[in-house]
Design a protein around this motif. Structure first.
Motif, PDB file in Angstrom:
ATOM      1  N   ILE A 131       0.969  -1.093   0.039  1.00  0.00           N
ATOM      2  CA  ILE A 131       0.051  -0.046   0.242  1.00  0.00           C
ATOM      3  C   ILE A 131       1.025   1.337   0.031  1.00  0.00           C
ATOM      4  N   GLU A 132       1.977   1.455   0.715  1.00  0.00           N
ATOM      5  CA  GLU A 132       2.944   2.166   0.889  1.00  0.00           C
ATOM      6  C   GLU A 132       3.467   2.554  -0.720  1.00  0.00           C
ATOM      7  N   SER A 133       3.728   1.661  -1.520  1.00  0.00           N
ATOM      8  CA  SER A 133       4.310   1.693  -2.852  1.00  0.00           C
ATOM      9  C   SER A 133       3.353   2.539  -3.755  1.00  0.00           C
ATOM     10  N   GLN A 134       1.906   1.811  -3.518  1.00  0.00           N
ATOM     11  CA  GLN A 134       0.686   2.606  -4.152  1.00  0.00           C
ATOM     12  C   GLN A 134       0.658   3.971  -3.900  1.00  0.00           C
ATOM     13  N   LEU A 135       0.807   4.268  -2.233  1.00  0.00           N
ATOM     14  CA  LEU A 135       0.458   5.677  -2.004  1.00  0.00           C
ATOM     15  C   LEU A 135       1.637   6.603  -2.689  1.00  0.00           C
ATOM     16  N   ASP A 136       3.009   6.094  -2.502  1.00  0.00           N
ATOM     17  CA  ASP A 136       3.961   6.910  -3.137  1.00  0.00           C
ATOM     18  C   ASP A 136       3.824   7.249  -4.520  1.00  0.00           C
ATOM     19  N   SER A 137       3.149   6.205  -5.321  1.00  0.00           N
ATOM     20  CA  SER A 137       2.885   6.519  -6.634  1.00  0.00           C
ATOM     21  C   SER A 137       1.991   7.460  -7.003  1.00  0.00           C
ATOM     22  N   GLU A 138       0.556   7.521  -6.099  1.00  0.00           N
ATOM     23  CA  GLU A 138      -0.263   8.386  -6.383  1.00  0.00           C
ATOM     24  C   GLU A 138       0.073   9.785  -5.785  1.00  0.00           C
ATOM     25  N   GLN A 139       1.056   9.904  -4.763  1.00  0.00           N
ATOM     26  CA  GLN A 139       1.533  11.134  -4.181  1.00  0.00           C
ATOM     27  C   GLN A 139       2.423  11.798  -5.210  1.00  0.00           C
ATOM     28  N   SER A 140       3.167  10.977  -5.877  1.00  0.00           N
ATOM     29  CA  SER A 140       4.121  11.553  -6.875  1.00  0.00           C
ATOM     30  C   SER A 140       3.167  11.898  -8.191  1.00  0.00           C
ATOM     31  N   LYS A 141       2.217  11.360  -8.419  1.00  0.00           N
ATOM     32  CA  LYS A 141       1.291  11.966  -9.507  1.00  0.00           C
ATOM     33  C   LYS A 141       0.576  13.145  -9.398  1.00  0.00           C
ATOM     34  N   ALA A 142       0.325  13.497  -8.004  1.00  0.00           N
ATOM     35  CA  ALA A 142      -0.175  14.666  -7.474  1.00  0.00           C
ATOM     36  C   ALA A 142       0.886  15.597  -7.557  1.00  0.00           C
ATOM     37  N   ALA A 143       2.060  15.416  -7.081  1.00  0.00           N
ATOM     38  CA  ALA A 143       3.111  16.383  -7.118  1.00  0.00           C
ATOM     39  C   ALA A 143       3.368  16.897  -8.473  1.00  0.00           C
ATOM     40  N   ASP A 144       3.475  15.797  -9.495  1.00  0.00           N
ATOM     41  CA  ASP A 144       3.684  16.304 -10.631  1.00  0.00           C
ATOM     42  C   ASP A 144       2.528  17.113 -11.339  1.00  0.00           C
ATOM     43  N   LEU A 145       1.332  16.934 -11.122  1.00  0.00           N
ATOM     44  CA  LEU A 145       0.250  17.697 -11.407  1.00  0.00           C
ATOM     45  C   LEU A 145       0.382  19.274 -10.768  1.00  0.00           C
ATOM     46  N   GLU A 146       0.858  19.306  -9.460  1.00  0.00           N
ATOM     47  CA  GLU A 146       0.848  20.652  -8.732  1.00  0.00           C
ATOM     48  C   GLU A 146       1.978  21.346  -9.514  1.00  0.00           C
ATOM     49  N   ARG A 147       3.124  20.789  -9.839  1.00  0.00           N
ATOM     50  CA  ARG A 147       4.199  21.460 -10.400  1.00  0.00           C
ATOM     51  C   ARG A 147       4.079  22.012 -11.849  1.00  0.00           C
ATOM     52  N   SER A 148       3.074  21.272 -12.302  1.00  0.00           N
ATOM     53  CA  SER A 148       2.641  21.690 -13.909  1.00  0.00           C
ATOM     54  C   SER A 148       1.612  22.580 -13.669  1.00  0.00           C
ATOM     55  N   GLY A 149       1.033  22.954 -12.506  1.00  0.00           N
ATOM     56  CA  GLY A 149      -0.105  24.296 -12.366  1.00  0.00           C
ATOM     57  C   GLY A 149      -1.496  23.625 -12.734  1.00  0.00           C
ATOM     58  N   ARG A 150      -1.408  22.211 -12.733  1.00  0.00           N
ATOM     59  CA  ARG A 150      -2.799  21.725 -12.843  1.00  0.00           C
ATOM     60  C   ARG A 150      -3.320  21.102 -11.461  1.00  0.00           C
ATOM     61  N   ASP A 151      -4.919  21.137 -11.734  1.00  0.00           N
ATOM     62  CA  ASP A 151      -5.469  20.575 -10.469  1.00  0.00           C
ATOM     63  C   ASP A 151      -5.437  19.053 -10.157  1.00  0.00           C
ATOM     64  N   ILE A 152      -5.438  18.587  -9.059  1.00  0.00           N
ATOM     65  CA  ILE A 152      -5.502  17.291  -8.816  1.00  0.00           C
ATOM     66  C   ILE A 152      -6.748  16.502  -8.794  1.00  0.00           C
ATOM     67  N   PRO A 153      -7.155  15.575  -9.659  1.00  0.00           N
ATOM     68  CA  PRO A 153      -8.376  15.235  -9.582  1.00  0.00           C
ATOM     69  C   PRO A 153      -8.841  14.592  -8.333  1.00  0.00           C
ATOM     70  N   GLU A 154     -10.065  14.934  -7.996  1.00  0.00           N
ATOM     71  CA  GLU A 154     -10.842  14.506  -6.770  1.00  0.00           C
ATOM     72  C   GLU A 154     -10.400  12.995  -6.604  1.00  0.00           C
ATOM     73  N   SER A 155     -10.588  12.289  -7.497  1.00  0.00           N
ATOM     74  CA  SER A 155     -10.341  10.903  -7.296  1.00  0.00           C
ATOM     75  C   SER A 155      -9.017  10.311  -7.058  1.00  0.00           C
ATOM     76  N   THR A 156      -7.944  11.203  -7.370  1.00  0.00           N
ATOM     77  CA  THR A 156      -6.761  11.052  -6.793  1.00  0.00           C
ATOM     78  C   THR A 156      -6.340  11.259  -5.305  1.00  0.00           C
ATOM     79  N   LEU A 157      -7.139  12.312  -4.988  1.00  0.00           N
ATOM     80  CA  LEU A 157      -7.104  12.766  -3.507  1.00  0.00           C
ATOM     81  C   LEU A 157      -7.857  11.805  -2.654  1.00  0.00           C
ATOM     82  N   ASP A 158      -9.047  11.278  -3.079  1.00  0.00           N
ATOM     83  CA  ASP A 158      -9.744  10.193  -2.342  1.00  0.00           C
ATOM     84  C   ASP A 158      -8.919   8.908  -2.317  1.00  0.00           C
ATOM     85  N   LYS A 159      -8.254   8.514  -3.313  1.00  0.00           N
ATOM     86  CA  LYS A 159      -7.317   7.281  -3.450  1.00  0.00           C
ATOM     87  C   LYS A 159      -6.368   7.543  -2.521  1.00  0.00           C
ATOM     88  N   ILE A 160      -5.463   8.705  -2.320  1.00  0.00           N
ATOM     89  CA  ILE A 160      -4.529   8.835  -1.333  1.00  0.00           C
ATOM     90  C   ILE A 160      -5.076   8.671   0.015  1.00  0.00           C
TER      91      ILE A 160
END
Length: 216
Positions: A131-160
């Motif tokens: 689960i920690e591995s999955q969490l790291d993956s989802e958090q990395s995706k969220a961080a990439d979206l934030e750096r690119s100035g895009r909104d993080i999808p609600e589904s991603t936040l819910d999954k985290i």
């Protein structure tokens, strides 16, 4: 001669008197001053000190013991409690001997139980790693979206959030199981020590499963 009615009544009265005298009871007791008293009644305060019952010839036909003191009542209650505890201990010992014939039998049972629980904990710890591995993956995706100035999808936040909650629940289960493991260990150790007493045999195996494995 035929008895008259008066004679019959006198005879009946005489028989009744003789019977009453034969059945008469007197009581011998000590009064408040410690003096011996004989009477046809026993005062309430004297009855608690005990008394003797006399027949019409003054012979003792029965005795009534004094009422027990508060200290005696406490001693009786304490003795009854000790006897009850001893009886319960005998029953526990019988049950223990039905399960184990030697203290080492209980040690082996302890090792099996601890190994089982530790195996479950290792399984849960492995699930946490996944689960920690999955969490790291989802958090990395969220961080990439934030750096690119895009909104993080609600589904991603819910999954985290869901993954973090799963980790917390598994960690809580592991902690609870560790506490349960310690209680089980204490219970087994108590049984092992009792077995050493009632079988008059000492255990030869270490209580720690790891130490037992190393000694093989």
């Amino acid at each position: 001669m035929r008895p008259t009615k008066l004679t019959t009544c006198l005879l009946a009265a005489t028989c009744l008197l003789v019977t009453s005298l034969a059945d008469a009871r007197m009581y011998r007791y000590k009064d408040d001053n410690g003096q011996m008293v004989i009477s046809n009644t026993v005062p309430q305060e004297a009855s608690t000190r005990g008394y003797e019952i006399l027949n019409s010839q003054g012979r003792v036909v029965d005795r009534v013991d004094p009422a027990p003191t508060e200290e005696e009542l406490q001693q009786r209650a304490e003795e009854e409690r000790r006897q009850q505890e001893a009886a319960e201990q005998r029953e526990r010992d019988k049950a223990l001997l039905r399960r184990y014939r030697h203290p080492d039998d209980a040690v082996r049972a302890l090792h099996r139980k601890i190994d089982e629980l530790e195996g479950l904990n290792q399984l849960k710890q492995g699930n946490i790693s996944v689960i920690e591995s999955q969490l790291d993956s989802e958090q990395s995706k969220a961080a990439d979206l934030e750096r690119s100035g895009r909104d993080i999808p609600e589904s991603t936040l819910d999954k985290i959030d869901r993954l973090e909650q799963q980790i917390r629940e598994l960690e809580a289960e592991i902690n609870a199981q560790n506490r349960e493991m310690e209680k089980i260990r204490e219970s087994y150790v108590e049984d092992i020590e009792r077995l050493e007493v009632i079988t008059e045999q000492d255990r030869t195996l270490p209580l720690d499963p790891d130490a037992a494995r190393e000694s093989r």
